[in-house]
Scaffold this active site. Structure first.
Site, PDB file in Angstrom:
ATOM      1  CG  HIS A  86     -14.212 -20.786 -24.175  1.00 31.93           C
ATOM      2  ND1 HIS A  86     -14.451 -19.862 -23.178  1.00 31.93           N
ATOM      3  CD2 HIS A  86     -13.498 -21.788 -23.592  1.00 31.93           C
ATOM      4  CE1 HIS A  86     -13.908 -20.274 -22.047  1.00 31.93           C
ATOM      5  NE2 HIS A  86     -13.312 -21.438 -22.272  1.00 31.93           N
TER       6      HIS A  86
ATOM      7  CB  CYS B 218     -19.705 -16.291 -21.686  1.00 29.64           C
ATOM      8  SG  CYS B 218     -18.702 -16.371 -23.155  1.00 29.64           S
TER       9      CYS B 218
HETATM   10  N1  ARG Z   1     -12.406 -14.334 -19.061  1.00 35.71           N
HETATM   11  C1  ARG Z   1     -13.000 -15.613 -19.256  1.00 35.71           C
HETATM   12  C2  ARG Z   1     -11.950 -16.594 -19.743  1.00 35.71           C
HETATM   13  O1  ARG Z   1     -11.078 -16.212 -20.478  1.00 35.71           O
HETATM   14  C3  ARG Z   1     -14.132 -15.514 -20.224  1.00 35.71           C
HETATM   15  C4  ARG Z   1     -14.898 -16.765 -20.385  1.00 35.71           C
HETATM   16  C5  ARG Z   1     -16.008 -16.652 -21.381  1.00 35.71           C
HETATM   17  N2  ARG Z   1     -16.812 -17.777 -21.377  1.00 35.71           N
HETATM   18  C6  ARG Z   1     -17.201 -18.480 -22.449  1.00 35.71           C
HETATM   19  N3  ARG Z   1     -18.064 -19.436 -22.305  1.00 35.71           N
HETATM   20  N4  ARG Z   1     -16.680 -18.273 -23.636  1.00 35.71           N
HETATM   21  O2  ARG Z   1     -11.976 -17.761 -19.405  1.00 35.71           O
END
Ligand code: ARG
Length: 286
Positions: free
Chosen positions: A184, A278
């Site tokens: 991300h 996150c």
């Molecule tokens: N386990 C989640 C995923 O892979 C983690 C998300 C983390 N969120 C973020 N905004 N980077 O989607």
């Protein structure tokens, strides 16, 4: 040469200017159903146990610090069977009171999008758009001043970028992520102020790196070590920067620039590939 972990750049002193905190409205989601039961990024190992009580304690500390700093934090009800719902940043993108809903890439998380959207609608954000293309909210959309930086490569569909630009009426700059550990945008780049960011160059394609250099020549650059402990998954209110406490190089780089870094331990949530940012969705009212 001291080991600061920050790549030295000329003229650091000139970049130290007065910083002002602006209080924000934030949305979080308790990790009471948090767990790692599937793997959709390289950090997630379902065989590795998660301490739910510790996750909750760590998350409550983050919430407490936000409130102590004067931010308004709303909390959305978590849902059983959605262990990643704690990562509120992915729930939507909210700018000028307008909401672009999130449409997840993985089936395991798709139910989260409508849940966040209905919370937002019930809480006064009625100008909403259900997306045509996959986008994972503020995981991949970060507002810097009046421009949206938009990640793609792993989660958000690049066609979503034009959709977001049309909906918000703001320039959207697409950036391609290339390292699966930084899947991300908010794992590789953090917004510090209206015209200031920090990021890990190696997480981006050569063209995107050049774009970032062009737009933010003075950006604070993270080392691999700081990026790997999720040091870029940070929240800034313009003065205070909340980030994982083990990102020591970034902490000193931030201090040099006049920010006040606040180290947070979200070790349990890191097992799912998430940290400070996150867990935080910014609700920007119109
Ligand atoms: N386990 C989640 C995923 O892979 C983690 C998300 C983390 N969120 C973020 N905004 N980077 O989607």
């Amino acid at each position: 040469m001291p080991e600061t972990g920050v790549i030295a750049q000329p003229g650091t002193a000139e970049r130290r200017r007065p910083r002002t905190a602006v209080s924000r409205r934030l949305l979080m989601c308790s990790p009471s159903h948090f767990d790692v039961t599937y793997s959709i990024n390289p950090w997630m190992e379902p065989a590795k146990p998660v301490d739910g009580t510790l996750a909750l304690t760590q998350w409550e500390r983050l919430l407490g610090i936000y409130r102590e700093l004067g931010h308004t934090v709303d909390v959305v009800q978590p849902m059983g069977g959605l262990p990643d719902m704690v990562f509120a940043a992915n729930g939507a993108t909210v700018v000028d009171g307008r909401v672009l809903g999130a449409r997840f890439r993985h089936e395991e998380r798709t139910a989260e999008g409508p849940l966040y959207l209905s919370w937002l609608r019930a809480n006064g954000f009625t100008d909403t758009h259900w997306p045509e293309y996959i986008n994972e909210g503020e995981g991949d959309y970060l507002l810097v001043g009046r421009r949206l930086l938009a990640g793609t490569g792993f989660r958000t569909d690049p066609r979503s970028h034009a959709e977001a630009q049309e909906f918000f009426g703001l320039p959207v700059t697409g950036l391609t992520l290339v390292d699966p550990r930084f899947y991300h945008l908010d794992t590789a780049l953090a917004v510090l102020a209206d015209d200031e960011i920090m990021y890990y160059p190696e997480a981006f394609s050569p063209g995107s790196r050049a774009v970032l250099r062009e737009l933010f020549p003075d950006a604070l650059l993270a080392t691999a070590r700081d990026a790997e402990v999720f040091g870029l998954n940070a929240f800034s209110d313009g003065l205070h920067v909340l980030l994982p406490e083990s990102a020591t190089g970034l902490m000193s780089g931030l201090r040099e620039r006049g920010f006040e870094p606040i180290g947070i331990d979200l070790g349990e949530l890191l097992k799912a590939g998430g940290s400070v940012k996150c867990c935080t969705l910014e609700l920007r009212e119109g």
